[in-house]
Design a protein around this motif. Sequence first.
Motif, short mmCIF file in Angstrom:
data_model
loop_
_atom_site.label_atom_id
_atom_site.label_comp_id
_atom_site.label_asym_id
_atom_site.label_seq_id
_atom_site.Cartn_x
_atom_site.Cartn_y
_atom_site.Cartn_z
N ALA A 654 0.89 -1.12 0.13
CA ALA A 654 -0.07 0.01 -0.12
C ALA A 654 0.93 1.29 -0.02
N SER A 655 0.39 2.40 -0.53
CA SER A 655 1.16 3.73 -0.76
C SER A 655 0.17 4.75 -0.65
N ALA A 656 0.90 5.73 -0.19
CA ALA A 656 0.21 7.06 -0.26
C ALA A 656 1.27 8.32 -0.49
N ARG A 657 0.95 9.18 -1.54
CA ARG A 657 1.77 10.25 -1.82
C ARG A 657 0.99 11.27 -1.57
N ILE A 658 1.66 12.24 -0.95
CA ILE A 658 0.83 13.74 -0.66
C ILE A 658 1.59 14.70 -1.43
N LYS A 659 0.95 15.24 -2.35
CA LYS A 659 1.49 16.66 -2.90
C LYS A 659 1.15 17.81 -2.27
N PHE A 660 1.78 18.60 -1.58
CA PHE A 660 1.43 19.90 -0.90
C PHE A 660 1.40 20.98 -1.75
N GLY A 661 1.86 20.94 -3.21
CA GLY A 661 1.96 22.09 -4.15
C GLY A 661 3.59 22.73 -4.04
N GLY A 662 3.69 23.65 -4.85
CA GLY A 662 4.98 24.21 -4.89
C GLY A 662 6.19 23.58 -4.83
N GLY A 663 5.92 22.26 -5.23
CA GLY A 663 7.17 21.13 -5.36
C GLY A 663 7.38 20.58 -4.34
N LEU A 664 6.85 20.48 -3.11
CA LEU A 664 6.87 19.77 -1.79
C LEU A 664 5.91 18.40 -2.04
N GLN A 665 6.57 17.31 -1.67
CA GLN A 665 5.64 16.19 -1.56
C GLN A 665 6.11 15.23 -0.47
N SER A 666 5.52 14.39 -0.38
CA SER A 666 5.79 13.31 0.77
C SER A 666 5.14 11.77 0.27
N ARG A 667 5.71 10.88 0.84
CA ARG A 667 5.22 9.54 0.50
C ARG A 667 5.34 8.58 1.49
N PHE A 668 4.58 7.47 1.86
CA PHE A 668 4.58 6.84 2.86
C PHE A 668 4.39 5.20 1.99
N ASN A 669 5.18 4.41 2.43
CA ASN A 669 4.95 3.14 1.52
C ASN A 669 5.23 1.74 2.73
#
Length: 929
Positions: A654-669
């Motif tokens: 399972a995975s989740a990627r969060i795009k915060f905008g402005g080039g910032l993002q995070s992912r959890f895998n």
Amino acid sequence: MRATLHASAALIALVSCAPVAKGQTAPADPASTQNAEAVDATETGQDATGEIVVTGIRQSLARAAEIKRESPAVVDSIVAEDIGKLPDLTTASALQRVPGVQVVVGGNNEIVGARIRGLDDIVTTLNGREIFTGVGRGFSFQDLPAEALAGVDVFKSSSAERIEGGVAGGVDMRLRRALDFKELTIAGSARATYLQEAGSDNTLNPAASLLVADRWSTGIGEIAAMVGISYQRNKYARPVAWNDWTRATSAAPAGSSPNLQAPTGFAAAIEFGHYERPQANFSLEWAPDSTTKFYVEGLFAGYRGNVFQARPTFRGFTGTAFEATAGDTCEDFAVGPDGYYSGNVRSATNPTGTGTIRQLCNATGYTARNIEYYTATVANRARTDIYVLATGFNKEFGALTWNTDVSYESSTNRNNSFRVDIGKRIAELVQVRDVDHAVQATMPGNPMNDPAGLAFANGMTEDINRSRGTLWSVMSDMKYDFDGGLLDYLQGGVRVARRKAGFEQYLGGPPAPGGSFVTPLSAAGLPSDILVQAPGVPQMNDGASFLQIDPNYLLEEDIKRQLRTLYRISPNTPAFDPTRDYDAQERTIAGFLQAGYKFSLSDTVTVDGMVGARLTRTSRDIAGSGRVTDPATSTSSVVLVRRSTSDTDLLPNASARIKFGGGLQSRFNYSKTLSRPSFGQLNPGLSYVVSYVSTIQNSGSGGNPDLKPQKADSFDASLEYYFGRSNYVSAVAFYRDIKDRIISGTEVRTIDGLQYVISTPRNLGSARIKGLELGGQLFLDFLPEGLDGLGVIGNFTVIDSEVTTPGDRLEGLPLLGVSKYNFNAGLIYEKYGISARAIYTYRSQYFDADITNGLSLRPVSIPVGLNGIRAAGRLDFGLNYEITPDITISLAGTNVTGQKTRNFESRADFVREVRNDDTTYSLGIRFNF
């Protein structure tokens, strides 16, 4: 609304892995193979056409950053700067630049043995298909020249559509494909490389590649063809020097100081020779319309090598005098009757033990007189052939995509090695135990270069082995893209594979005729020029040359027959030993189902990811042989052993990627991964040999058919920021909880009244590994004209690993092969037709082998014996100049600081070995029309 928020929070909390568009069906190449790539003008600024064109190093780094950014998995990529130009000279060398990837230097001075976050359980694919070398699970990256690749993706997390088999992760090597080219393209390269260690015998080593591709618009659609070939030849030398096993000086010649511990002697080796690597690949593609593509593609990769060794060995305890210099470190050691390490110490609870605890001081050096010396000459002819052929199609039916791929691989490896030892007694050996964390020795007068008195020593040994692995595989999957809503897509597929592996070997030989040092070399009737000068070893006699049997003669069958007759055995090539053979068949059926999702939390914050699982069932049959002795008659016979095993595994992700905008993002895998044991590890047979050298143990090896697959629960979390023109910084935290990790250990067994140290694999039980990767790249466009071509790249990895199996002798220790720290730091420059980079790569100390049951003494305060590798770093550079838009010249250097590999036993002050890693310089030219 509340239900939606709860669902969103649950999805964000999922931890998983999923790769870029790389399914189990040979996907499209994500790295463009065009000569130049247009980058979004909003990131790069504009020229008169509204676009800015980037080439060379910056193009490759920009594309690699894009793959990293867009992937829902934790993935790092290497993209070729141009056709035939991966950033480094070899695939494995390029891999060492990836955050968390650690490598070692092989016997022929090539970078080999890639590990992802310290683990070598890697599944390797080529254009999405599993690829391997010989009968192993892994692939020797040096077998595929870097010139053939468009790029390499290193997957540190897994997902359902990826082929299972790598606890550590996966590496996908991407060849170019025909439809990637829009018009007739002819590209190639040529280079010559100087290898410093080859010395005066060195020649400029050639490498060349050529690619031709074209594309035609016809009445039945687009048709494209591509052919690529490459060839390289290297003549090399790699010197090594080491201390022999440590022993109590009470076992030394009479009159020696009895209360010291010192090496029993000194040894050196130099591996030299040449090898060639031919390679060819092709791609035929037909696109009858924009929704359909059919393809046929293939690869041949070969290795041809004549590998020689000269190994002088000096037995310090065989002389008439042994004068050691005492150091100031004195400790308790477990000492056996022979002066070596004892695991059977006499005590109140073990009154029959043969060993005792004795206080011994270290010897910092010694002089041994009138000792036995011999040089082993080894000649090995090796050949590897890998063939891959595949066909398939990609078809779109509106929102539905269907991919199918059928492939076949054959990998064959052959080795034919012949060894003969010659020696005599020499007057004196002076050895110093620690010189710059290495060993050094001199033999006054260099008697090894004098043919007088040379005789046959020890035994003659032949190692003839053949291995072949084949794989048939069919993969098919479908993906349906939804138009809006929480559910983004649904995909599923199957893979059916059948793997066969066969190995056969003869290993052994008779003792020296009449005994060691009895039969003079001059009485053998061999050619008058049988002796030649061997290349020197810097740590022995300051690199002076010495005599050895001409290894080229040992490749000739007539000379082999003459030597076999001299050694009083049949002159014919020996037959394979059934106790060393095995045959295996393995059948795998796997299916996966995976769903992608995406939704928005606000105008700027979006979430996407996937949830899936892969179900796999593997069944195998393996047959090997062992030698069994009847205690009543003392006769032995070969018994065939067959074992059948199977396992079924469900691998969720399972995975989740969060795009915060402005080039910032995070992912959890999160994913569950597995690695299957190799066929050699599963071989139920046992083989062993008697040593003819007193300082070398009787040894043997065997497999373990009861090995379980390794499994791991893998967690990754990242925070990444992409900004400016292809710049980024990232941080990735990872954790692996490993079960049933497989390691090779040793145990002492008594067979027919003789003791053998048997090497055999075992499941370790449990282990964990966790760490942090930091990385980034920054192009300094804000600097004044001329300096605005500068950029910096770097990454740093810290890994904490531990064996957590209760009661195991390695409990609490780091995993073998894992360095705590690893980093790359580099400068790049690209402007005015100049493209340059300099990168320093560092790897901290690590342990790579369990030698607890070896002969060497160690203090009782160190319960487990381990072979260690000291921290080391190396500096590489590359410089390119664009003569015209189509022609570039290049200069490259590797290990220009002359870093060496230094080993120790258990503790850094117990110096064991130094390996002289090579420095190379290459000059080349590339063209692309």
